[in-house]
Scaffold this active site. Structure first.
Site, PDB file in Angstrom:
ATOM      1  CG  HIS A 272       3.128 -32.683  -2.780  1.00 51.41           C
ATOM      2  ND1 HIS A 272       2.154 -32.301  -1.889  1.00 51.41           N
ATOM      3  CD2 HIS A 272       4.148 -31.797  -2.632  1.00 51.41           C
ATOM      4  CE1 HIS A 272       2.568 -31.224  -1.227  1.00 51.41           C
ATOM      5  NE2 HIS A 272       3.782 -30.899  -1.662  1.00 51.41           N
TER       6      HIS A 272
ATOM      7  CD  GLU B  20       7.593 -31.655   0.182  1.00 53.07           C
ATOM      8  OE1 GLU B  20       8.035 -30.529  -0.042  1.00 53.07           O
ATOM      9  OE2 GLU B  20       6.514 -32.075  -0.270  1.00 53.07           O
TER      10      GLU B  20
ATOM     11  CB  SER C 196       7.820 -24.075   6.511  1.00 53.91           C
ATOM     12  OG  SER C 196       6.414 -24.249   6.593  1.00 53.91           O
TER      13      SER C 196
ATOM     14  CD  GLU D 113      -0.120 -29.590  -0.952  1.00 59.56           C
ATOM     15  OE1 GLU D 113      -0.027 -29.301  -2.154  1.00 59.56           O
ATOM     16  OE2 GLU D 113       0.441 -28.936  -0.050  1.00 59.56           O
TER      17      GLU D 113
ATOM     18  N   GLY E 109       3.563 -25.604   4.401  1.00 61.68           N
ATOM     19  CA  GLY E 109       2.685 -24.442   4.379  1.00 61.68           C
ATOM     20  C   GLY E 109       2.287 -23.923   5.751  1.00 61.68           C
TER      21      GLY E 109
ATOM     22  N   GLY F 189       5.394 -22.342  -1.113  1.00 65.05           N
ATOM     23  CA  GLY F 189       5.050 -20.923  -1.068  1.00 65.05           C
ATOM     24  C   GLY F 189       6.169 -19.974  -1.456  1.00 65.05           C
TER      25      GLY F 189
ATOM     26  CG  ASN G 208       4.790 -28.094  -5.736  1.00 70.06           C
ATOM     27  OD1 ASN G 208       4.055 -27.785  -6.674  1.00 70.06           O
ATOM     28  ND2 ASN G 208       4.417 -28.937  -4.784  1.00 70.06           N
ATOM     29  CD1 TRP G 209       6.051 -21.890  -8.398  1.00 73.52           C
ATOM     30  CD2 TRP G 209       5.078 -21.132 -10.265  1.00 73.52           C
ATOM     31  NE1 TRP G 209       6.857 -20.906  -8.925  1.00 73.52           N
ATOM     32  CE2 TRP G 209       6.289 -20.428 -10.065  1.00 73.52           C
ATOM     33  CE3 TRP G 209       4.299 -20.826 -11.377  1.00 73.52           C
ATOM     34  CZ2 TRP G 209       6.728 -19.434 -10.944  1.00 73.52           C
ATOM     35  CZ3 TRP G 209       4.741 -19.835 -12.258  1.00 73.52           C
ATOM     36  CH2 TRP G 209       5.938 -19.147 -12.038  1.00 73.52           C
ATOM     37  CE  LYS G 210       2.748 -26.975  -2.221  1.00 74.80           C
ATOM     38  NZ  LYS G 210       2.512 -27.130  -0.789  1.00 74.80           N
TER      39      LYS G 210
HETATM   40  P1  PGA Z   1       5.852 -25.041   1.505  1.00 73.79           P
HETATM   41  O1  PGA Z   1       5.465 -26.323   0.603  1.00 73.79           O
HETATM   42  O2  PGA Z   1       7.262 -24.655   1.139  1.00 73.79           O
HETATM   43  O3  PGA Z   1       4.845 -23.993   1.119  1.00 73.79           O
HETATM   44  O4  PGA Z   1       5.757 -25.457   2.930  1.00 73.79           O
HETATM   45  C1  PGA Z   1       6.391 -27.343   0.386  1.00 73.79           C
HETATM   46  C2  PGA Z   1       5.811 -28.386  -0.524  1.00 73.79           C
HETATM   47  O5  PGA Z   1       4.636 -28.713  -0.392  1.00 73.79           O
HETATM   48  O6  PGA Z   1       6.516 -28.918  -1.399  1.00 73.79           O
END
Ligand code: PGA
Length: 251
Positions: free
Chosen positions: A98, A168, A213, A100, A174, A235, A11-13
């Protein structure tokens, strides 16, 4: 569930300009080598890059997904993107719910469920995200939260082929923090049991990804946990080399 083919999705966000697609090409080249990895691989770049990525990755082992979709098929929703549009641009899947989105856009379980249904109707796989906050974990509420999120976010009509669950823990996204393997095992076993309640016989065959992470140095350990059928990676998916470090857990 040994028969489930794992999925490693990146997921590049809100990262990546067209020049960043170089990393997607490098990834495709790495996967085209003689080594066969026992997992499917997907990248979810920003929507602006989907069509371009689709043409660059056609015929490679890298599938494409979107990061979110609207629940409606079309209409007056300025700035939003429908599941059909993602499909049209070359996506085969879309992330919904997600944390976020749930936090920044106040998305509810009901909205996530409607988005997953929209994805299904468009012929996309819905990658439905769930996970607890740090306070919820500290308060011993994790499993209850997961039960509620599954009940609310996994719509009727979900099958092992049109849906993937991504667990998650929000506090692990992150942050460089990860749950212990025992905590991951407990959460995934619980999700597996709850999926059977809402999806019936499709539950045991549904992929449950771990996200938060994940990196090359912890992938083997995390992917080795029972009921972990792949990873949703933020990330560490931005650079082909880092992402390959995770895919190699399935060598
Ligand atoms: P992260 O993000 O690997 O940077 O912790 C995971 C995600 O939000 O899908």
């Amino acid at each position: 569930m040994n028969t489930i083919r794992p999925l490693v999705a990146g997921n590049w966000k809100m990262n990546g300009l067209s020049v960043g697609l170089e990393q997607a090409k490098l990834l495709a080249n790495d996967l085209a080598g003689s080594q066969q990895y026992k997992c499917d691989v997907m990248l979810c770049p920003p929507a602006t890059l989907l069509a371009q990525a689709h043409w660059q990755l056609k015929g490679t082992k890298v599938a494409l997904g979107g990061q979110d979709c609207h629940s409606a098929v079309s209409g007056a929703h300025t700035g939003d993107i429908s599941a059909d549009m993602l499909k049209d641009a070359g996506a085969i899947a879309v992330i919904v719910g997600h944390s976020e989105r749930r936090t920044n856009h106040k998305e509810t379980d009901a909205q996530v469920s409607a988005k997953a249904t929209a994805a299904h109707n468009a012929g996309l796989v819905a990658i439905i995200c769930i996970g607890e906050t740090l306070d919820e974990r500290k308060g011993g509420k994790t499993l209850g939260v997961l039960t509620e999120q599954i009940k609310g976010s996994v719509p009727a009509g979900s099958t092992a082929s049109n849906s993937v669950i991504a667990y998650e823990p929000i506090w692990a996204i992150g942050t460089g923090l990860t749950p212990t393997t025992a905590e991951v095992a407990e959460a995934h076993a619980h999700i597996r049991a709850e999926l059977s309640k809402v999806m019936g016989s499709e539950g045991p065959a549904t992929r449950i990804l771990y996200g938060g992470s994940v990196k090359g140095s912890n992938a083997v350990e995390l992917m080795g946990v029972a009921n972990v059928n792949g990873a949703l990676v933020g990330g560490a998916s931005l650079k082909a080399e880092d992402f390959m470090g995770i895919i190699k857990a399935y060598a």
